[in-house]
Each structure stands twice: as C-alpha cells, then as structure tokens.
Design a protein around this motif. Structure first.
Motif, PDB file in Angstrom:
ATOM      1  N   MET A  82       0.843  -1.202   0.000  1.00 29.43           N
ATOM      2  CA  MET A  82       0.000   0.000   0.000  1.00 29.43           C
ATOM      3  C   MET A  82       0.872   1.245   0.000  1.00 29.43           C
ATOM      4  O   MET A  82       0.600   2.225  -0.686  1.00 29.43           O
ATOM      5  CB  MET A  82      -0.912   0.001   1.226  1.00 29.43           C
ATOM      6  CG  MET A  82      -2.032  -1.021   1.168  1.00 29.43           C
ATOM      7  SD  MET A  82      -2.895  -1.144   2.750  1.00 29.43           S
ATOM      8  CE  MET A  82      -3.744   0.424   2.803  1.00 29.43           C
TER       9      MET A  82
ATOM     10  N   ALA B 198      -5.595   1.707  -2.475  1.00 30.69           N
ATOM     11  CA  ALA B 198      -4.485   0.914  -1.949  1.00 30.69           C
ATOM     12  C   ALA B 198      -5.017  -0.344  -1.271  1.00 30.69           C
ATOM     13  O   ALA B 198      -4.444  -1.429  -1.416  1.00 30.69           O
ATOM     14  CB  ALA B 198      -3.665   1.742  -0.966  1.00 30.69           C
ATOM     15  N   ASN B 199      -6.143  -0.184  -0.558  1.00 32.47           N
ATOM     16  CA  ASN B 199      -6.742  -1.358   0.074  1.00 32.47           C
ATOM     17  C   ASN B 199      -7.188  -2.382  -0.963  1.00 32.47           C
ATOM     18  O   ASN B 199      -7.018  -3.579  -0.792  1.00 32.47           O
ATOM     19  CB  ASN B 199      -7.949  -0.939   0.910  1.00 32.47           C
ATOM     20  CG  ASN B 199      -7.518  -0.497   2.291  1.00 32.47           C
ATOM     21  OD1 ASN B 199      -6.606  -1.075   2.871  1.00 32.47           O
ATOM     22  ND2 ASN B 199      -8.148   0.542   2.812  1.00 32.47           N
TER      23      ASN B 199
END
Lengths: 490, 119, 496
Positions: A330, A484-485
C-alpha cells in the motif's frame, strides 16, 4: 459497455490531441487551448472511471492479438487507476506551467514539444491501464520514444549526447532484459496477464523465478535501480516542464509502476517470498536509496540534485514492493502518488526560478525566498513531503512502508528509510533555509536594483496547486487509501 | 584392394577433374581462366552422371529384339539439360568478362580490386 | 476440381515463363512491363488459388504433361511451398508496380524490355524451384533463376556491378553444381529423382557413404545459394550494385527460396532423425548462423553505403532463419518460415525506399542522405517502418519473427541462444540508428538542391510494403498459421 469507451477514450484522447496540436501548430493560442482542453477532458474521463472502479465494476477492453493469447488489451485496476489519476491531473497543472515556461523563455519548436508531450501522456495512460505485460511493454517503449525528442529539445551537442544516453539505457535495458523476461514468462506460464496473486506460483521453479526477478528489475530501466539510473540525470537537459511531468511523474513512475505491477500481479507476494533474490533486490534498492541521496547532497545544480533525489525516491517504491507485506505494498502505491505531487512541485519551482531569475545552481539561491515567496513556499512544502514530515503527504507513504517493514521484521528496510530520511533532510533543508533566512548575495559591482520578482502567473498558479495537492493528500487520503486497500485485496 | 580402386576408375577421373577445376577457380586471378576452371568443374559432374548410366555390355536404349541389356538413358538426358545450363553459364560469364574488360581495361582480379578501391 | 483450377500448378510456372519471350517480341519497355506485370499478377492469383486449394484438399499433385510420377516430373503443392509461392509472386507484383520509374532512371533505353524479360525468367525460376517435386527439376529452375539474376545484377549503374555479378556467377555456379552432384549421388543410390520416392527409399540406405556425401553436397550447395555465413561473400556486392528494383526483388525472395529447398531436403527427404541425430547438422547450422547474426550486423555498422549496409544485414537475418532451422523442432521451423516471410517484407520495403532516394538524389550513401527526413517524409516513413521491423520493434512484422524465434529457442531449452539473439539485435539497433540519425538529425549537406518526394508510382508500392510490415505485426494469422501448418508438413519425423 461505457467502461470500454472510457478506457479507449483515456488512451486515445491524448493521441487525438497530439494530432490536433500538430494541425493547429500555426497558432499558439489555439494549440495551447487544445492542450489544456485535452488535459481537462482526460482528467474528467479518468475521474469518471474512479467511482466505477471503487464500485468494483470490471473495466476491460481487448483490441487485437498479434500472437494468439497475447493481446493488446486494457483493464483498470487500483494501481493503474491511481497512476492514471495522478498523471492526468498533473498534466493539467503542468500544461498551465508549460505555457508560462515555454513562452517566458521563448523556447523554439514549441509545437513539436506539445505534440510529443501529448503522445507521451497517451502512452502513460495505456501503460497505466495495460492488461498484460505485452501491452505494457508497447506503451513503455512508445513512452521512451515519444520523450526522446523532448529530451533533445535544445538540439545542441549536450542535448544530443544526453539523448543518446537516455535512449541507449532505456531502450537497451528494455530490449535486452525486459523483453526476453516477458517472453520467458510467456513460455513458462503460458500467460502474460496481470492477475491478482501472480501467475508464476507453481509454474516456475524458485531458481528460475529468482533469476527472472533480477532480469525484470534491471530490465525496467525507467525504475532507475542503480546502475541503470544514469539516464535520469542525463534527461535533465530537457526544458523544465519535461523534467517536471515526465521525469518526476510519467516516465519514472511508469518504471516503478511496472515494478509494482510485476511484483504484485506477475510474481505475486507469496511466490516472491520463496525467491532468494527478492532480498537481493531489496538490498539493491536500499543501496540505491542511500547512494543516490549521498550523490544528491553533492550536486550544486538544482535540477540534478532533484534528479538524484528522484532516483532515490523511486527505489523507495521498489523497496516497499519487496518488503512483501500488504501494508508496505500500500505504501508503494501511495508513494507513487505522493512523490509525484511533491517532486513536480519541486521541479516547477526550479523552473520558476530559472524563468524569473535565470539561476540554476543551489549556491545562487540565498535570499531568493523573499523575492519569490510563493515559489519557495511551495518548494518548502515539496521538500517536506520528500522528507516525509507531516502535514505533507510524504509522511503517509513512509508511514505505511515503515509499518509494513516492522510487521514482517524487515529491519534493513527500516534502517534504510530512517537513514535516507535524514539524508533527504540534509539536502533539501539547506536550500529552504538559505532561500528564506540567508541574505541575498550581492553580485559584486552590480547593484541589486529592482531585480526579478515572482515568476509568471501560470507558473506560480501551477506550483501552488500541486503544493496544495501535497497537503490535501495528507488531509484527505480517502480515495487513495481505498485504492491501496483494493490493491492488496483488503 | 587395387582391383577395387581401379574398377571405379570413372569416379577417380571425376574427382581429379573436379578438384582440378575447383583449384583453378580458386587460385587463378584471370577471369577467363576462372571460367575455364568452372567449366572443368562442371564437366566432371557431367561425367559422373554419364558414367553412372552406363551398364556393362549395355547398348543404347533402342527397341530392338536383339538388344537385351540397355544403358540407363535417364542420366544422359538429364545431363543434356545440365550441359545446356553449363553453356549458358559460360556464355554469360564470358559476356561479363567482355564488359568488365571494356569498363576496367583488365580482367585480372587483383588489378580490378585495386581499381575500385581508388575509385 | 476441374477446368482451369486443376491446372493451376502448371500455370504457376508457365505463365511467367511465356511472359519472357513475349517481352522480347514486344521490344518496347512499356509493353514489356505490362506483359510481365500481368503475368506476375496472374502468378499471385494462382499462388493464392493454390494456397486455398491446399487448405481445402491438402497436398496437390500435378503430373506435368500427363506423365505420372515417378517417370514424369511431378509438381507438388502443399502449404509449405504454397506459402513460398505466395511470398515470391506477391513481392514480385509489388516490386513490378514500383519498377517503371526506377528502371527508366537506372537502365539505358533499349535494354529495358530485356530487363523485364530477365525479370520474368527470374520469377519463373524462383516459382519453379518452390513448386517442383523433382530433385533434378529444382536444379534446372535454380539455374534459370540464377542465370537471369546474374544478368539483372550486371545491369546496375556502377561498373562494380559487373564484377559483383561475375563473382556471384562463379560462386552460384559452384553452389548449383554441388547441389547437382548431391542429386546425382542420390539418383545413383535410389534410382529416382522424385522427392516422394527419395523420401521413401533413403531410410533403407541412409548409412551408405554416397548418401552421406550427397547430403553434404546438397547442404553446402544450398547454403552457398542461401548466403549462409561464411558462404555469403557474393551477397553484399551483388545487392549493393544491382539496380534498385533487382535488389528489392532478389533480397526479398532469392535466398529465401534456397532456404526453403534446404528445409525440404533436410526435413522431408532426408528426415530430421538422419540430419540431426545421426549427423551433426544441428551444430553445422547453428554455429554459422550465430556467427552470421553477429558478423553480418557488425559489418553493417561500418558501411556508409546504405544498400551495402542492408546487404550485410541480410546476412545477419539469414542467420536468424537458419537458427530457426537448426533448432530442428516444429516451433523452430515455423519461426524460420515466419521470418522468411517477414524478412521478405522488410527488405523489400527498405530497398524500395532506398530506390526512391536514389531516384531523387542519385546516391544512397549516408552522408548524401543527411537531412532527407524533412524533404521526403513519406519515403522516410517507409524507411522507418522497415527499419523498425528489421529491429523487431513491437507492432511490426519483425517483432513477430523474433517472438517466435525466441519462443522456439526457449522451448529447446537454449537460454544462451536467446541471449545471443537479443544481443545481436542490439547491433542492428546501432546501424538502423545511424541511418535514422543521418536522415533526421544531420543537417542537409551543402550544395544539395531541394529534393522532392519520390514519384507516386514508386512511393505507393513502397508505402504498401511498409504498411504490410505494420499490418503483419498486428494481424499475424496468415503468416503464422501457414508457417505452422507448413512446419508440420515439412517435418515428417519429430525428433524432440
């Protein structure tokens, strides 16, 4: 259905724009209107994909396949989405800046400049949305070729020499290493598609996989892993807008973007843990970070210092990708976005200084902050982001990288991040300090006189926007974090 | 042993002629001599074909109740074609030599090389 | 099949053959061109028809003159030679479209109809080599095409064309004679010249010395004709000094046809087991191929005459093709055939573009071509497309070749070979880059008058060929599918 058109629009629009720019080359106003309009439209298109992407709608389009099973195809996924958003937004800002810079400095061959710029952006979009390694490779090469005329813009001997380095290293590494690695991947796995979790696990022995990883990392010359970094300082002979958007955002990010893509979607994090060379690459990235920072310390030319800083920051992304924990991955994604905003601000500040004061060396900058408060203010924000101090967004990505590194007890990475942060501070803070706090050096017999003021309005506008972006990204990291998750599947 | 060698005398002739021709082509600088060598080289192959069609005691393949054993006519026919090709090659080669002589004033290979290096 | 369709194999050769004497009778350049052009168009249509028929009905056999094989000469058409026929006749047609303006510039009046006559004969020879199923007939057609190409090359403007042609004549004749010796030895042992019969009878006697000698003679003879390193010495001068039309045609087709015959003999007639397992053909081909890749490209870097540069590049490219053959797998042979096709396209495009340049500035030396990029943009676009294809840049035909070649090498487990292929490609980058740099980044030499774009009749075929280089980089079905099915037909016994 509409998703397909959005992707084709995102890739095709800059190319169409380049044609229009070429046709309207006779009239600078029309030409620059086209550039700006294209940049804004592109951002709208990419932006409108974001909600679809966050909603999890598949966005995919396949054009044709020269070799069975190897298609020119595009698919939107979180990493590419982030990259495309950043690049398309910064194209708008950078276009405003370009107009100010190119006119302010009376640069020749402006039409060619804008045409190549648009093609480079189109390639970047294609790269960001590439569905497989083959498509990515095509866009990667077309990005190299379309930026070559920009690097050699001044057409003097230095430009030509730098251009040769640029082309030789980028084309050389990609043809000699990247392409065979891609073909090897194809032969070994029967696929080139980016797939969650990677495609190599169970098909490639760890030994071969380990070799391939090294070949990939050095084949992606744009990621500037030492000693393949020399093209980046060489590219600094280009006009500053080129350095700003292409060599702080599009081209270099294309490199690390490819690295992350390959590690996450081709190798897969789990498979990488089996490879002996994953650590080796991690150390190489760490070495690059530290060495490039040390070199940056010793550069007096502002743009060269920024270039070496870029080399070092790019390896952060490689490092983060190879820490092999979801959190640091991430961090890698965030760093692509964050560093883009920070570095473009710094480059545009350098361009502003050159336009207003015709100064290029760090040692000439004492006291300039009082003449150009906005510029140097933005520079300070950018520098803080590079170092990773809140409230600049650089903090965010480093935070995730550190968390990830601690989680998997990768203390080498932790040490590198800490040391390099100090080094970053050591080569950026003196500039800020000198600019605001030191008295202006009196130029011998020449009276200080009225001198120069702030840079032209479009330039200031542009760099203030990106500096603000750096701060906003820290305060409102929502969409970026969400992407990002999604990347790490959480 | 000796018998066996002598029994295949036609092949020995072929080989000697072939190597002679080949050697001339390689070693002579004069273009006409090269062509002569080439001709000897080709002739050796003609002989190879012709001698292989010969059947001991055989006659020409003419339908006649008296003749029982025929030589194989096919290689002879084939080599007729090859001879025509050889003649054409020689003619073309000689024509080229004439043209080279007109253009350069010499047909010695080493001199030709020198002349073009200067040009 | 009935009527005309049944006689296509004969027409394939007979039509261009009859065009030749007609040219002589026509006596005028324009008329002669028309005759050859029509014949070439018909040949292309015939080749397409044959290719279609082989797809429909498999292998076609045509007894010439009604004499059944093995007594008569048999023409055999399968996908493998239909592919070659299509390539040769299509390139010939495009090159002929291009020819009139170029021939008018380069060949003296009064000889032009003879030029077209020779061209028709050369085309006949090449098509004949590909189509025939009779080993001796291959020799005859080989000599028809060779003799006419010696004459064509000698028509070049520079006097060096004469010595180049003579050198080619000597080496070509030696090559053809070697082939003839090999065929003679085979006949001696098997009593047949029909390829299918040879294929059936050789295995029983394959260890006898004459068969081994025959194999060696045939391989070396064909390698000479195909200009495989180190037997390539005739090639650079021949390509460099021939008239541009001839360079384009011969570079794209002549060596390819010899390579096809090599494939036919090694894989179909002798069989891969004999050639690659009992005999070390693998190394015999592989080592020269690799040296050719490097030596050819390396020599090309130092040429200032761009036609010579491309000629040396051909030596290197033939190395790639032979490399595919040396891999002796279906994938390798398919890669070789794909490259035969694609290399034909790229060299035709490049030589045609050079012809356009020669037409305007009377030279193809690097220094004379400096700065032409702006003045002849379309010709240069074709040159760039061809050059990129030569390098193997993605989205060009050349990339597809390299892709399949590298894939075949990987499949054979030869990683180091992949490295060598890639490294030698980098040498190609150097010489193509030198060319592009001269065209686009060097100032116009002093004293050169403004140059106009090439005449449309030359430009359009050049662009057509350049476009083909791009098209076959995107839509690869035709060459790849034909090559793959041809490879399975050619290889009668798999050894891997």
């Amino acid at each position: 259905m509409s998703g397909e058109w959005l992707i084709l629009g995102a890739v095709g629009l800059p190319l169409l724009a380049s044609l229009l720019i070429w046709l309207t080359g006779g009239s600078p106003n029309q030409r620059e209107t086209v550039t700006l309009a294209a940049a804004v439209t592109l951002f709208v298109i990419v932006g409108s994909m974001l909600p679809l992407q966050l909603a999890g709608a598949p966005l995919r389009v396949e054009l044709l396949s020269p070799v069975p099973g190897v298609a020119i195809a595009f698919e939107v996924e979180p990493l590419g989405m982030t990259f495309a958003c950043v690049a398309s937004f910064l194209w708008i800002v950078n276009s405003v800046f370009s107009i100010g810079y190119m006119r302010g400095n009376d640069e020749p061959r402006q039409t060619r400049f804008y045409v190549c710029f648009a093609i480079a952006l189109g390639s970047t979009m294609g790269l960001a949305f590439a569905e497989n390694l083959f498509t990515l490779f095509l866009c990667y090469e077309s990005l190299t070729l379309s930026t070559y005329p920009l690097v050699t813009h001044h057409k003097n001997d230095e430009a030509r020499r730098s251009g040769r380095t640029y082309l030789a290293l980028l084309l050389g590494t990609s043809v000699v290493l990247l392409l065979p690695a891609i073909i090897a991947t194809w032969v070994l796995t029967g696929s080139l598609s980016f797939e969650a979790g990677g495609i190599m696990a169970g098909k490639v022995s760890p030994l071969v996989g380990g070799i391939l990883l090294l070949v990939f990392m050095y084949g992606i010359g744009k990621a500037a892993l030492m000693p393949m970094h020399r093209w980046l300082p060489a590219a600094m002979v280009a006009p500053t807008p080129v350095s700003a958007l292409l060599h702080a955002v599009a081209v270099v990010k294309a490199g690390v973007f490819t690295v992350v893509k390959v590690t996450v979607y081709i190798f897969g994090l789990d498979y990488l843990r089996e490879l002996a060379t994953a650590d080796l690459v991690l150390y190489l990235a760490g070495f690059t970070i530290i060495t490039a920072s040390v070199i940056a310390l010793r550069q007096d030319n502002l743009k060269r210092r920024l270039a070496y800083s870029t080399v070092s920051q790019l390896s952060y992304v490689i490092l983060a990708a190879l820490i092999l924990s979801p959190l640091s991955t991430m961090g890698a994604l965030l760093h692509i976005a964050v560093h883009a905003f920070g570095k473009i601000t710094l480059f545009m500040a350098a361009g502003a200084i050159y336009t207003a004061a015709h100064k290029t060396e760090v040692s000439q900058l004492a006291g300039i902050g009082r003449r150009m408060p906005w510029t140097m203010g933005a520079f300070a924000v950018g520098a803080l982001s590079m170092i990773g101090v809140p409230p600049a967004a650089g903090f965010l990505s480093k935070w995730y990288m550190l968390l990830g590194a601690l989680q998997v007890e990768q203390f080498f990475a932790v040490a590198v991040i800490v040391v390099s942060t100090l080094l970053n501070a050591a080569y950026f803070l003196p500039i800020v300090h000198a600019a605001f706090l030191k008295p202006e050096a009196s130029g011998g017999q020449e009276p200080t006189g009225p001198g120069h003021g702030e840079a032209p309005l479009p330039i200031v506008l542009a760099l203030v926007t990106t500096a603000a972006g750096t701060l906003l990204l820290f305060l409102f990291p929502g969409p970026a974090l969400e992407l990002a998750n999604m990347l790490v599947g959480r | 042993m000796l018998r066996e060698i002598l029994a295949h005398y036609n092949y020995w002739i072929v080989i000697v002629l072939m190597m002679t021709g080949f050697y001339i082509v390689v070693s002579r600088g004069n273009l006409v001599k090269k062509l002569v060598g080439l001709n000897i080289f080709q002739t050796s192959v003609f002989l190879l074909y012709i001698s292989m069609g010969k059947v001991a005691g055989g006659s020409a393949p003419i339908l006649d109740p008296d003749i029982k054993v025929y030589a194989n006519p096919l290689p002879h026919v084939l080599i007729l074609t090859a001879i025509v090709v050889g003649v054409a090659t020689t003619a073309l080669g000689l024509a080229l030599v004439v043209r080279i002589r007109e253009a350069y004033g010499t047909i010695e290979e080493d001199e030709l090389d020198l002349m073009d290096d200067e040009a | 099949m009935s009527g005309l369709a049944a006689h296509l194999p004969a027409l394939q050769v007979v039509v261009p053959l009859f065009a030749a004497p007609l040219c002589l009778l026509a006596g005028r350049a324009g008329l002669a061109w028309l005759i050859v052009f029509v014949a070439s168009c018909l040949a292309t249509a015939t080749a397409a028809g044959l290719a279609y028929q082989t797809f429909q009905h498999g292998t076609l056999s045509y007894p010439l003159g009604g004499w059944a094989a093995p007594w008569g000469i048999e023409y055999v058409v399968d996908t493998a030679n239909a592919f070659i026929l299509l390539l040769v006749s299509a390139i010939s047609t495009v090159v002929l479209m291009y020819a009139p303006a170029s021939v008018d510039r380069e060949i003296r009046q009064g000889r032009r109809h003879l030029f077209y006559c020779m061209f028709a004969l050369c085309l006949t020879g090449l098509l004949g080599i590909a189509i025939t199923g009779d080993a001796f007939n291959v020799f005859v057609f080989l000599e028809i095409s060779s003799l006419s190409s010696y004459a064509l090359i000698a028509l070049g403007g520079h006097r060096k064309a004469l010595t180049a042609s003579f050198q080619y004549l000597v080496m070509g004749t030696i090559g053809a004679t070697f082939f003839l010796i090999g065929v003679g030895l085979l006949y001696m042992m098997t009593g047949t010249l029909n390829m299918a019969d040879l294929q059936a009878r050789i295995p029983a006697i394959q260890d006898s010395r004459p068969v081994l000698a025959a194999f060696a003679f045939i391989t070396v003879g064909l390698a000479l004709k195909a200009a495989l390193f180190p037997l390539h010495l005739w090639l650079p001068n021949a390509y460099a000094y021939a008239p541009n039309v001839v360079s384009a045609f011969i570079a794209a087709t002549a060596t390819k046809v010899s390579l096809y015959v090599l494939l036919r003999f090694t894989f179909t007639i002798f069989g891969a087991k004999f050639a690659f397992l009992d005999l070390p053909l693998h190394w015999v081909l592989l080592v020269p191929a690799v040296i050719a890749m490097f030596a050819g490209s390396f020599s090309a870097i130092f040429q200032r005459d761009v036609k010579r540069m491309l000629a040396y590049s051909s030596v290197a490219q033939i190395g790639y093709i032979v490399l595919g053959i040396a891999l002796s797998s279906a994938a390798g042979v398919a890669a070789a055939l794909i490259h035969i096709f694609n290399h034909g396209l790229m060299k035709a495009a490049l030589f045609c573009a050079l012809g356009c340049i020669f037409h305007r500035i009377g030279s193809v030396r690097l220094e004379a071509m400096a700065g032409l990029g702006r003045e002849m943009p379309w010709t240069m676009a074709a040159l760039v497309a061809g050059g990129f294809s030569l390098l193997g840049v993605p989205l060009t035909a050349g990339f597809i070749s390299k892709w399949y070649l590298i894939e075949a090498a990987f499949e054979a487990g030869l990683w180091w070979l992949v490295v060598l292929v890639v490294l030698s490609s980098m040498l190609a980058v150097v010489y193509v880059w030198r060319l592009l740099e001269a065209l686009y980044f060097k100032p116009v030499p002093e004293g050169r008058a403004a140059v106009a774009e090439a005449p449309l009749s030359m430009l359009l075929p050049t662009l057509l060929l350049a476009a083909a280089n791009i098209y076959f980089g995107l839509d690869t079905r035709l060459p790849v599918e034909m090559a793959q099915s041809a490879a399975t037909i050619l290889i009668r016994e798999q050894i891997w």
